[in-house]
Design an enzyme around this catalytic site. Structure first.
Site, short mmCIF file in Angstrom:
data_model
loop_
_atom_site.label_atom_id
_atom_site.label_comp_id
_atom_site.label_asym_id
_atom_site.label_seq_id
_atom_site.Cartn_x
_atom_site.Cartn_y
_atom_site.Cartn_z
N ASN A 8 0.85 -1.18 0.00
CA ASN A 8 0.00 0.00 0.00
C ASN A 8 0.89 1.24 0.00
O ASN A 8 1.39 1.66 1.04
CB ASN A 8 -0.90 -0.03 1.25
CG ASN A 8 -1.77 1.20 1.38
OD1 ASN A 8 -1.93 1.96 0.42
ND2 ASN A 8 -2.33 1.42 2.56
N TRP A 9 1.07 1.80 -1.19
CA TRP A 9 2.01 2.93 -1.31
C TRP A 9 1.43 4.24 -0.78
O TRP A 9 2.12 5.24 -0.74
CB TRP A 9 2.40 3.11 -2.78
CG TRP A 9 3.30 2.05 -3.33
CD1 TRP A 9 3.87 1.01 -2.66
CD2 TRP A 9 3.76 1.95 -4.69
NE1 TRP A 9 4.64 0.27 -3.51
CE2 TRP A 9 4.59 0.81 -4.76
CE3 TRP A 9 3.55 2.70 -5.85
CZ2 TRP A 9 5.21 0.42 -5.95
CZ3 TRP A 9 4.15 2.30 -7.03
CH2 TRP A 9 4.98 1.17 -7.08
N LYS A 10 0.16 4.25 -0.49
CA LYS A 10 -0.52 5.48 -0.01
C LYS A 10 -0.26 6.64 -0.99
O LYS A 10 -0.34 6.41 -2.19
CB LYS A 10 -0.08 5.79 1.42
CG LYS A 10 -0.29 4.58 2.35
CD LYS A 10 -0.10 4.88 3.80
CE LYS A 10 -0.33 3.61 4.62
NZ LYS A 10 -0.23 3.82 6.05
N HIS A 86 -9.78 1.74 4.43
CA HIS A 86 -8.52 1.95 5.16
C HIS A 86 -8.74 2.98 6.27
O HIS A 86 -9.49 3.95 6.08
CB HIS A 86 -7.42 2.41 4.21
CG HIS A 86 -6.06 2.36 4.85
ND1 HIS A 86 -5.63 3.33 5.71
CD2 HIS A 86 -5.09 1.42 4.80
CE1 HIS A 86 -4.42 3.00 6.15
NE2 HIS A 86 -4.07 1.85 5.62
N GLU A 88 -7.04 5.35 7.30
CA GLU A 88 -6.73 6.75 6.97
C GLU A 88 -7.91 7.40 6.26
O GLU A 88 -8.17 8.59 6.44
CB GLU A 88 -5.44 6.80 6.13
CG GLU A 88 -4.22 6.57 7.01
CD GLU A 88 -3.03 5.99 6.29
OE1 GLU A 88 -3.03 5.92 5.06
OE2 GLU A 88 -2.08 5.60 7.00
N GLU A 160 -6.04 -4.37 10.70
CA GLU A 160 -5.00 -3.38 10.98
C GLU A 160 -5.38 -2.59 12.23
O GLU A 160 -6.17 -1.64 12.13
CB GLU A 160 -4.87 -2.41 9.82
CG GLU A 160 -4.53 -3.05 8.50
CD GLU A 160 -3.91 -2.05 7.54
OE1 GLU A 160 -2.71 -2.15 7.30
OE2 GLU A 160 -4.62 -1.16 7.06
N GLY A 169 1.09 7.57 15.04
CA GLY A 169 1.57 8.51 16.05
C GLY A 169 1.39 8.02 17.47
O GLY A 169 1.75 8.72 18.42
N SER A 206 2.72 -1.64 10.74
CA SER A 206 4.17 -1.53 10.95
C SER A 206 4.94 -2.82 10.64
O SER A 206 5.89 -3.16 11.35
CB SER A 206 4.47 -1.09 12.39
OG SER A 206 3.91 0.15 12.65
N GLY A 227 2.56 -0.77 4.49
CA GLY A 227 2.59 0.63 4.08
C GLY A 227 4.03 1.08 3.90
O GLY A 227 4.67 0.81 2.88
N GLY A 228 4.56 1.73 4.93
CA GLY A 228 5.89 2.34 4.88
C GLY A 228 6.97 1.46 4.27
O GLY A 228 7.71 1.91 3.38
#
Ligand code: PGA
Length: 246
Positions: A8-10, A86, A88, A160, A169, A206, A227-228
């Site tokens: 998931n490159w966002k 998702h 977000e 997730e 965060g 993560s 993701g990241g």
């Protein structure tokens, strides 16, 4: 079943050339690359082994809905998958369960495979397991509303926990044994309530090359949503290697 690795490159990378370069490096079997919508065609044109997925789809096919992308648009540029719900989108864009449910229904109707994201927020997590289970079963029930049984089989759930996503965060880390417990619960729930014989449940939050094995080692987990770490081809390839060794 072979494990799925969803990248998931966002809202990354910065331009189409970088996206194409990254896709070439991540073009492996079992991988589903989900770039930003404007890069779908370009990425789809260069991948040979990986599959293509979108990060969202609107519920209407066409019409006066400025700025949206329909499941048929996505499908027509070669995507086979779509991530829906998702956290977000739920949190930043206030996307509710009803809207997500409509998107699930429309995407399935168009023949896309849906990756439906669910996961408890930090507050529910802190209130304990009972509240966590209530939170996620509620998301499933609302997301699955009115979907025919034969179509439900084209949905993979991505569990997730929102607080465990790298950009949340919260600074908190999930313990694999905790998420595995919840994934077992989700599978039991899907079997009992929806008569799904082989529910597919992925984990996301993560995941990196250091912790991937702790999740992928478990047969209950059908794959991971990343993701990241999917933006760093070297890191992502280490995770692919761990997955293929399982
Ligand atoms: P992360 O993102 O791997 O960076 O935690 C996962 C996700 O938000 O889908």
């Amino acid at each position: 079943m072979k494990k799925m690795l969803v990248a998931n490159w966002k809202l990354n990378p910065e331009n189409v050339d970088l996206a194409v370069a990254l896709a070439k490096l991540e073009d492996k079997k079992q991988v589903i690359i989900c770039p930003p919508t404007p890069y779908l065609s370009a990425v789809g044109n260069v991948i040979k082994r990986a599959k293509l997925g979108a990060q969202d789809a609107f519920w209407e096919k066409e019409g006066p809905y400025t700025g949206n992308t329909s499941p048929t648009h996505i499908k027509s540029v070669g995507a086979k998958y779509v991530i829906l719900g998702h956290s977000e989108r739920r949190n930043i864009l206030q996307e509710g369960d009803d809207a997500i449910n409509q998107k699930v229904e429309a995407s399935l109707k168009s023949g896309l495979q849906v990756i439906l994201c669910i996961g408890e927020d930090l507050d529910s997590h802190q209130r304990g397991e009972k509240q966590t289970k209530l939170f996620i079963t509620d998301q499933i029930i609302r997301g699955f509303k009115n979907i025919k049984w034969k179509d439900l089989r084209n949905i993979a759930i991505a569990y997730e926990p929102v607080w465990a996503i790298s950009t949340s965060g919260s600074g908190l880390k999930d313990a694999p044994e905790e998420s595995i417990k919840i994934i077992q619960f989700i599978k039991d729930f899907l079997r009992e309530r929806y008569m799904l014989k082989k529910p597919v449940v992925l984990y996301g939050g993560s995941i990196n090359s250091k912790n991937a094995e702790n999740y992928l080692i478990n047969d209950l987990i059908d794959g991971v949503l990343i993701g990241g770490a999917s933006l760093d081809a070297k890191e992502f390839n280490k995770i692919i290697k761990i997955c293929l060794e399982r």
